[in-house]
Design a protein around this motif. Structure first.
Motif, PDB file in Angstrom:
ATOM      1  N   ALA A 162       0.852  -1.192   0.000  1.00  0.00           N
ATOM      2  CA  ALA A 162       0.000   0.000   0.000  1.00  0.00           C
ATOM      3  C   ALA A 162       0.888   1.242   0.000  1.00  0.00           C
ATOM      4  N   SER A 163       0.477   2.248  -0.784  1.00  0.00           N
ATOM      5  CA  SER A 163       1.250   3.485  -0.765  1.00  0.00           C
ATOM      6  C   SER A 163       0.411   4.655  -0.261  1.00  0.00           C
ATOM      7  N   SER A 164      -0.806   4.355   0.208  1.00  0.00           N
ATOM      8  CA  SER A 164      -1.657   5.405   0.772  1.00  0.00           C
ATOM      9  C   SER A 164      -2.503   4.807   1.885  1.00  0.00           C
ATOM     10  N   ALA A 165      -3.088   5.697   2.685  1.00  0.00           N
ATOM     11  CA  ALA A 165      -3.947   5.232   3.782  1.00  0.00           C
ATOM     12  C   ALA A 165      -5.129   4.444   3.221  1.00  0.00           C
ATOM     13  N   ALA A 166      -5.712   4.935   2.120  1.00  0.00           N
ATOM     14  CA  ALA A 166      -6.885   4.256   1.552  1.00  0.00           C
ATOM     15  C   ALA A 166      -6.538   2.830   1.129  1.00  0.00           C
ATOM     16  N   GLU A 167      -5.375   2.670   0.498  1.00  0.00           N
ATOM     17  CA  GLU A 167      -4.969   1.323   0.073  1.00  0.00           C
ATOM     18  C   GLU A 167      -4.711   0.417   1.274  1.00  0.00           C
ATOM     19  N   ALA A 168      -4.121   0.985   2.308  1.00  0.00           N
ATOM     20  CA  ALA A 168      -3.823   0.188   3.503  1.00  0.00           C
ATOM     21  C   ALA A 168      -5.108  -0.260   4.194  1.00  0.00           C
ATOM     22  N   VAL A 169      -6.078   0.626   4.262  1.00  0.00           N
ATOM     23  CA  VAL A 169      -7.364   0.284   4.888  1.00  0.00           C
ATOM     24  C   VAL A 169      -8.040  -0.829   4.086  1.00  0.00           C
ATOM     25  N   ARG A 170      -7.981  -0.694   2.774  1.00  0.00           N
ATOM     26  CA  ARG A 170      -8.581  -1.719   1.908  1.00  0.00           C
ATOM     27  C   ARG A 170      -7.876  -3.068   2.111  1.00  0.00           C
ATOM     28  N   ALA A 171      -6.557  -3.035   2.156  1.00  0.00           N
ATOM     29  CA  ALA A 171      -5.796  -4.274   2.361  1.00  0.00           C
ATOM     30  C   ALA A 171      -6.134  -4.897   3.713  1.00  0.00           C
ATOM     31  N   ALA A 172      -6.300  -4.052   4.727  1.00  0.00           N
ATOM     32  CA  ALA A 172      -6.623  -4.567   6.062  1.00  0.00           C
ATOM     33  C   ALA A 172      -7.971  -5.267   6.076  1.00  0.00           C
ATOM     34  N   HIS A 173      -8.937  -4.696   5.362  1.00  0.00           N
ATOM     35  CA  HIS A 173     -10.267  -5.311   5.301  1.00  0.00           C
ATOM     36  C   HIS A 173     -10.202  -6.675   4.613  1.00  0.00           C
ATOM     37  N   ILE A 174      -9.480  -6.729   3.507  1.00  0.00           N
ATOM     38  CA  ILE A 174      -9.362  -7.998   2.768  1.00  0.00           C
ATOM     39  C   ILE A 174      -8.651  -9.041   3.632  1.00  0.00           C
ATOM     40  N   ALA A 175      -7.576  -8.600   4.292  1.00  0.00           N
ATOM     41  CA  ALA A 175      -6.787  -9.533   5.112  1.00  0.00           C
ATOM     42  C   ALA A 175      -7.611 -10.066   6.277  1.00  0.00           C
ATOM     43  N   ARG A 176      -8.434  -9.214   6.851  1.00  0.00           N
ATOM     44  CA  ARG A 176      -9.262  -9.677   7.973  1.00  0.00           C
ATOM     45  C   ARG A 176     -10.306 -10.683   7.492  1.00  0.00           C
ATOM     46  N   GLU A 177     -10.810 -10.421   6.299  1.00  0.00           N
ATOM     47  CA  GLU A 177     -11.768 -11.354   5.703  1.00  0.00           C
ATOM     48  C   GLU A 177     -11.133 -12.737   5.539  1.00  0.00           C
ATOM     49  N   LEU A 178      -9.891 -12.724   5.122  1.00  0.00           N
ATOM     50  CA  LEU A 178      -9.191 -13.978   4.848  1.00  0.00           C
ATOM     51  C   LEU A 178      -8.706 -14.670   6.116  1.00  0.00           C
ATOM     52  N   SER A 179      -8.152 -13.902   7.037  1.00  0.00           N
ATOM     53  CA  SER A 179      -7.510 -14.503   8.211  1.00  0.00           C
ATOM     54  C   SER A 179      -8.445 -14.641   9.401  1.00  0.00           C
ATOM     55  N   GLY A 180      -9.419 -13.771   9.484  1.00  0.00           N
ATOM     56  CA  GLY A 180     -10.263 -13.747  10.679  1.00  0.00           C
ATOM     57  C   GLY A 180      -9.563 -13.122  11.867  1.00  0.00           C
ATOM     58  N   SER A 181      -8.339 -12.623  11.655  1.00  0.00           N
ATOM     59  CA  SER A 181      -7.563 -12.038  12.754  1.00  0.00           C
ATOM     60  C   SER A 181      -7.841 -10.541  12.859  1.00  0.00           C
ATOM     61  N   PRO A 182      -7.966 -10.036  14.087  1.00  0.00           N
ATOM     62  CA  PRO A 182      -8.182  -8.600  14.245  1.00  0.00           C
ATOM     63  C   PRO A 182      -6.882  -7.786  14.157  1.00  0.00           C
ATOM     64  N   PHE A 183      -5.743  -8.479  14.089  1.00  0.00           N
ATOM     65  CA  PHE A 183      -4.459  -7.776  14.052  1.00  0.00           C
ATOM     66  C   PHE A 183      -4.165  -7.259  12.644  1.00  0.00           C
ATOM     67  N   VAL A 184      -3.586  -6.077  12.596  1.00  0.00           N
ATOM     68  CA  VAL A 184      -3.077  -5.590  11.316  1.00  0.00           C
ATOM     69  C   VAL A 184      -1.801  -4.790  11.571  1.00  0.00           C
ATOM     70  N   LYS A 185      -0.793  -5.110  10.795  1.00  0.00           N
ATOM     71  CA  LYS A 185       0.420  -4.301  10.831  1.00  0.00           C
ATOM     72  C   LYS A 185       0.293  -3.268   9.714  1.00  0.00           C
ATOM     73  N   VAL A 186       0.117  -2.019  10.115  1.00  0.00           N
ATOM     74  CA  VAL A 186       0.002  -0.950   9.125  1.00  0.00           C
ATOM     75  C   VAL A 186       1.403  -0.601   8.633  1.00  0.00           C
ATOM     76  N   GLU A 187       1.622  -0.842   7.372  1.00  0.00           N
ATOM     77  CA  GLU A 187       2.954  -0.679   6.774  1.00  0.00           C
ATOM     78  C   GLU A 187       2.775   0.028   5.443  1.00  0.00           C
ATOM     79  N   ILE A 188       3.143   1.280   5.412  1.00  0.00           N
ATOM     80  CA  ILE A 188       2.984   2.069   4.177  1.00  0.00           C
ATOM     81  C   ILE A 188       4.327   2.720   3.865  1.00  0.00           C
ATOM     82  N   HIS A 189       5.005   2.174   2.883  1.00  0.00           N
ATOM     83  CA  HIS A 189       6.304   2.747   2.502  1.00  0.00           C
ATOM     84  C   HIS A 189       6.343   2.911   0.992  1.00  0.00           C
ATOM     85  N   PRO A 190       6.066   4.132   0.557  1.00  0.00           N
ATOM     86  CA  PRO A 190       5.902   4.359  -0.880  1.00  0.00           C
ATOM     87  C   PRO A 190       7.195   4.320  -1.688  1.00  0.00           C
ATOM     88  N   ASN A 191       8.338   4.473  -1.035  1.00  0.00           N
ATOM     89  CA  ASN A 191       9.590   4.539  -1.798  1.00  0.00           C
ATOM     90  C   ASN A 191      10.387   3.246  -1.642  1.00  0.00           C
TER      91      ASN A 191
END
Lengths: 67, 283
Positions: free
Chosen positions: B99-128
């Protein structure tokens, strides 16, 4: 055939294909995959009843290694 | 001639008063969860899945990071969900890498939670991709949204005490400042700033990225870090499974040292043996 975008690539599929059909087509059992159609998550229980249309964007995602 | 030492110098075998209790409870709280291991493991860069799984087991880690990727029939071995599910006692912490933006990270977190069922998310946004430094503004925005949605948010950040405090205030379960650049193995370059973050934080501070050796993990824990997240140092080691075990020991040693309380530093020598009344010298 209709054309959809599957994981960023154009893909021809029979009209009336469901999300489950697409998963079978690409060899995923779907159990370990998340599916999005036009950026909306399609939950496993809905995959056989969500049908694809021309131009739909489908993403099939899995967990890979990451830190 | 072989030297012998009188047994009487040692404690009798049945006397275990001075044996250390390795079972004492010192749990790591993250959100509503607690973990007995303070080593969090990344799953990237391993030569094969079997080695990765063995390293996870050897590390004793209970929280394991994974990344979202497009399904690829040619690389079925990339799919880690099934194999990781076989290890008992593991909680997945998907990251938002890519993810290179907050919106992309939020979207990724939603998808990952759907897949894993885990409430944990490591927010990692490094555009460069050149330096992989985390974007503080997008990271803050994404963390705030996800914490508000009930995720247990673990943001990967630069070692910035001000940002760390702001993330704590919006409900992050921890902050994860970098020791040095991702995958660089340069160790605790940010130790001064980490020290400030630890002093100011009321949430667990977890060093994420840059560690190379178990000694550095121990040093981070001695400083008061609540845990460390390690990936490259284990995956790229000569023997990843053995290194995973070594990191586990390093983390435990560092944590025990921290809770035991390190001696104060002194700017001058302080004798441990008496310096007076020695063999005829005047007292």
């Amino acid at each position: 055939m209709i054309t959809i975008e599957l994981n960023g690539c154009k893909q021809g599929v029979p009209p009336g294909s469901s999300v489950s059909d697409i998963l079978a087509l690409i060899g995923s059992n779907g159990k370990n995959a998340a599916v999005l159609v036009n950026e909306k998550i399609v939950r496993p229980e809905n995959r056989s009843t969500v049908f694809l249309h021309e131009g739909d964007r489908v993403e099939v995602l899995v967990f890979a290694g990451g830190g | 001639m072989k030297e012998t030492v009188s047994k009487s110098w040692f404690l009798p075998e049945e006397d275990n008063r001075h044996q250390y209790n390795f079972e004492f409870m010192d749990l790591l709280p993250l959100g509503s969860y607690t973990f007995s291991s303070r080593l969090i493991l990344g799953t990237g860069k391993y030569s094969d899945i079997r080695t990765m799984l063995d390293a996870v087991r050897a590390s004793g880690a209970e929280l394991v990071t994974v990344a979202l990727r497009r399904f690829n029939r040619e690389q079925m071995e990339d799919d880690l969900f099934g194999p990781l599910s076989e290890i008992g006692g593991i909680t997945l912490m998907p990251n938002t890498s890519g993810a290179s933006s907050a919106a992309e990270a939020v979207r990724a977190a939603h998808i990952a939670r759907e897949l894993s069922g885990s409430p944990f998310v490591k927010v990692e946004i490094h555009p460069n991709p050149q330096h992989l430094m985390p974007d503080p503004i997008e990271t803050f925005e994404a963390s705030k949204i996800l914490a508000g949605e009930g995720f247990i948010v673990m943001p990967y950040i630069s070692a910035d005490p001000v940002l760390a405090k702001r993330l704590e205030e919006v409900g992050c379960a921890s902050v994860m400042p970098l020791g040095s650049a991702i995958g660089s193995g340069q160790g605790l370059k940010t130790s001064g700033m980490l020290d400030l973050i630890i002093r100011e934080s009321t949430v667990p501070v977890i060093v994420d990225a840059g560690l190379r050796s178990p000694g550095e993990a121990a040093a981070a824990m001695e400083m008061g870090c609540a845990a460390v997240l390690v990936n490259s140092a284990i995956a790229a080691a000569g023997d990843p499974v053995a290194m995973a075990g070594a990191f586990s020991l390093g983390v435990v040693a560092g944590r025990r040292a921290f809770t035991a309380g390190l001696m104060p530093k002194s700017g001058h020598a302080i004798a441990t043996s008496p310096l007076t009344s020695f063999l005829g010298k005047e007292p």
